[in-house]
Structure formats: C-alpha cells, structure tokens
Design a protein around this motif. Sequence first.
Motif, PDB file in Angstrom:
ATOM      1  N   UNK A  64       0.829  -1.207   0.000  1.00  0.00           N
ATOM      2  CA  UNK A  64       0.000   0.000   0.000  1.00  0.00           C
ATOM      3  C   UNK A  64       0.862   1.255   0.000  1.00  0.00           C
ATOM      4  N   UNK A  65       1.978   1.208   0.739  1.00  0.00           N
ATOM      5  CA  UNK A  65       2.884   2.367   0.771  1.00  0.00           C
ATOM      6  C   UNK A  65       3.465   2.635  -0.610  1.00  0.00           C
TER       7      UNK A  65
ATOM      8  N   UNK B 255      -4.415   1.946   1.802  1.00  0.00           N
ATOM      9  CA  UNK B 255      -4.210   2.998   0.809  1.00  0.00           C
ATOM     10  C   UNK B 255      -5.116   4.196   1.103  1.00  0.00           C
ATOM     11  N   UNK B 256      -6.390   3.922   1.428  1.00  0.00           N
ATOM     12  CA  UNK B 256      -7.338   5.009   1.727  1.00  0.00           C
ATOM     13  C   UNK B 256      -6.861   5.858   2.896  1.00  0.00           C
ATOM     14  N   UNK B 257      -6.401   5.207   3.970  1.00  0.00           N
ATOM     15  CA  UNK B 257      -5.953   5.959   5.148  1.00  0.00           C
ATOM     16  C   UNK B 257      -4.705   6.767   4.820  1.00  0.00           C
ATOM     17  N   UNK B 258      -3.776   6.166   4.081  1.00  0.00           N
ATOM     18  CA  UNK B 258      -2.552   6.880   3.706  1.00  0.00           C
ATOM     19  C   UNK B 258      -2.860   8.073   2.797  1.00  0.00           C
ATOM     20  N   UNK B 259      -3.803   7.885   1.836  1.00  0.00           N
ATOM     21  CA  UNK B 259      -4.164   8.990   0.940  1.00  0.00           C
ATOM     22  C   UNK B 259      -4.780  10.147   1.723  1.00  0.00           C
ATOM     23  N   UNK B 260      -5.621   9.828   2.704  1.00  0.00           N
ATOM     24  CA  UNK B 260      -6.197  10.878   3.538  1.00  0.00           C
ATOM     25  C   UNK B 260      -5.113  11.626   4.307  1.00  0.00           C
TER      26      UNK B 260
END
Length: 518
Positions: free
Chosen positions: A379-380, A417-422
């Motif tokens: 995801x990173x 991915x969603x949490x990192x994008x936020x």
Amino acid sequence: MFILIVLLMSISLIGIIAVQLYWINNAVESKKAQFKNDVQKSLGAATEKVNERERAEFEKKLKSFVDVKGFADKAELKSFLIEQIDTVTKEKITLGSTFLEENFKLPADFLDNDSIILKRITGKKDFSIATRYKSAENLFPTIDVKKYSFIKRYTDLEKSYMEDAFTSSKSLKPIHDRISNNVLNRTIKEELIKRNINLDFKYGVYSADGLATKLKSGYYTINTKESFPYPLFRDTEGNTSYYLNISFPRENEHILSGISSILLLSLFFIFIIIMAFSSSLFQLIRQKKISEIKTDFINNMTHEFKTPIATINLALDSIKNPKILGDDAKVLRYVEMIREENKRMHSQVENVLRISRLEKNQIDLNTETIDLHDTIEDAIRHVSLLSEDRDGKIETHLEALESELPGNQFHLTSIVVNILENAIKYSEGAPKIEVYTESTSKFFIFKIKDSGIGMNKSVQKQVFNKFYREQKGNIHDVKGHGLGLAYVKEIVDKHHGTVFVESEKGVGSTFTVKLPLI
C-alpha cells in the motif's frame, strides 16, 4: 415544518404522559383512602370487641360474686310519691314506687388488692292513683315527672349498679392489666383479615397525653404520617384516655399490588409511546441529515465530474485541430490525458458502487492467509508517488511479532491505501506519516499517524459515516465524496475488527485498526 412537527409531537407526548401519571396518582390515592377506611373499620371492630370482652368478663365475675358470695352491709327500703295535675281532664294523678337500696363492699381479692363500695337498687312495686278534683282552688302544684328520672324500672336499676361498678373498677386498674398484648394482637389481626388486609403490622397504645404504655408490639414509636390512631376503652359518653396506634411497614406495597396489573400496563404503553416518539424523531432527523448529505454528495460528484469532462472535451477539440492531427506527439499526449481523466471518473464511480455493494452484502470477501506487513508495504508503494510529489516522507515501524491472519488481500490493501491517501491530502506542506504495527496474543494492530490538520471531537464521531465531509461554509479544501473512511470501516467490520481515530485540531490524527489473528 420540521420544527413544527417535532413541537406538536413533543406537546402530544408530554400531554399523554401527564394524563397517564395523573390517572395513576388518582388510582394510588383512591387505594390509600380505601386502605385507610378498611383499617379504621377494622380498628373500630377490634376495639369494640375488646370493650365488650372486658365488660362481659367483669359482669360475669360481679354477678357471680353478688349472687353467691355477697351480702349487703346496709339495706334500706325507700319509696317516692309523685303527684301531677292534668288541667284538661281535671284529674290529679299520683305515681308511687318503692325500691330496695343495698350497699355491698367488694373485698380486696375481687379487684386485685383494691376495693369499692357497690350500691344495688332493686325495684319492688309501682302503683298509681287518679283522683278528680272539683275546683281550681284545690289544684296541686304541677310537677314535671322528667325531674325525677332517678326513679327507674328494675332493668334500668340493674344496669346502673353494674355500670357504676364497672367504671370504678376500670379507674383502679392499669391498662395492661385490663387486656394482654396477645389478646389485643389477635383481635386486631382477625379484624384486618376480614377486610382482606393480610399485612404485618406494629401497634402501640398511648395515653391521651402521648405517654407510651406496656401494650405494644416489640419496639414501636409513633409516626404521625404512617400510623392510624383509634380510641381504646371509650366510656358511655365516648371519651377515652387511651389511643391505639397501628402502622404497616409494607403499606405501600399492599396499595400498589392492588393496581399493579393496570399500573404496569399503563407504564408499558407510556414506554411504547416514548419509544415510538423517539424513533420517529430519530428517523426524521436522520432523513433530514441524509437528504442534506445526498444533496452535498450530488454537488460534489457533479463538481468532480465536471472537471474531467471539460478536460476530455478540450482534448478532443484540440485533436480535431488540423495542426494537432499532424503532430503525433501532441495527439498521443491528448489521448493519454483523455485516458487518465476517464480512469479518474471510473475510479470515482467504482468507489460509490463498491460501498453500495458492501452495504447490501453483495461483495464476497474471499479470505486467505496473508501477511499484513507485506500488505502495508504494498500500500505504501501505491501512494509513494503522491507523497514524493509533495516532498513527503512515510516511515515504518513494523514491530508486530505475528503478522499473518485470514483476510482479503485486495480490500485490506485498499483500506491502508485510503488511510494513507487521507493523511497525505489533509497535511499542510510536506506530509510526514508514520506507520506502526504491534501484536497481542489475539490481535494484530497497525496505526497510521500523520501531522496534518487534525479534527475536533464532533468530526471524529462522524468521520466514518458515509458521505460525511467536514464543512467550511460551502467550500471543500480537499476533493472527495466522503466515502473513503466509510469504506475502511465496512471492510474492517467484515473482518471482525475495529477501527477508531484519535486526533487533535492542528496537531494531526492517528488511525488505529485492530484485526483478529484467528
């Protein structure tokens, strides 16, 4: 209209509850009055029995003594003559009576070391003479027979000497010698049971001055609010020197038990009304909120689609230009632009459809054993370009000893991915993100911490709701539809885990995901 409906419903609910409570209070007060009346009747009957019992025992003892053992210390035969003139018939009426007056001295053993003088008057014979007179000069003074009421018939005289002896004996005895606690307790209980009052009670007999006597049930003190007083051992004129006070420790339970079924039914309906009102109010507020969110969502979606559509139209118009058609490099550039914008719109539509399918359980989450450390690193890599484009940095602290668990690789990667994008989108300046992992005997835990704009408490409570986005007037500083974190929560719930956020405005946020290892 919404406020008016809520106001009317509230007034109606308060009115219904007030009427029900008023009715319940009236029913309880009526039961209390009925209970008090039954107790008063029971005490009246009990004290009457006690009085009659004492009188009967005394008369039996006295009559037996006088008839069998007694003798008169002094006896005298007396007579009275009464004359009266009837002016209508011109007759003189003469009434005569003779009676025997006997004095008895009752010895000490009859009245427990006390003695009294008893006077018995016995009628012997009555006679009358009627004589007609001739003239008014021979009239006798008129005599009112009522003034001579002390001349009684035999039965009245018999009662008189009994009453005098009984009154004298009562004044010489203390009240606890006139009746025992056992007899008083039993008599009261019998009368209460006759009126369906099967309750434990306590009683005490007090003098008119409020002084306690030896007649009481164990330890008893007067409570004016809870006790029922009633006169005991009243004389012929209704006066008394003693009062019987009785109280019931479980009086309220007895009163409520009489209306318990109706009371519970009433409270049940009140509860249903409150629940129905609360549910209706909740649904109204929820529908109003959903309507506002959907309107906001449509506005956002329209705005998000408007930009790529405009870009695609400009690219197509540019390709039509004869100057551009001859330049293969520019054509490929515009084609690539169209593909990227189309991909962006497809991604947005897919997000909406994905969250909808999740809510309807139309997505089958096929699980397999996966390594969460690998998933997080994958995801990173997906968001690394976004972070590097803003000179950001993502640090990892993968310290979990156990990182394998059953799950869906695609969806777990998507939530990270969603949490990192936020974290990247809501960071001012260069994003600084840290990823931590740890494990317990039953759970795998990972945390994603950023140094972004943060959230206040009210936003934290709603951040996982579908379509929710923090508002700043009519302006959204960051593009989106409020679906990312709703999707994260749905996937975590499907994996039987939990997700929550800790945040402080202007400091940053930390999202924590807790997933079961088995």
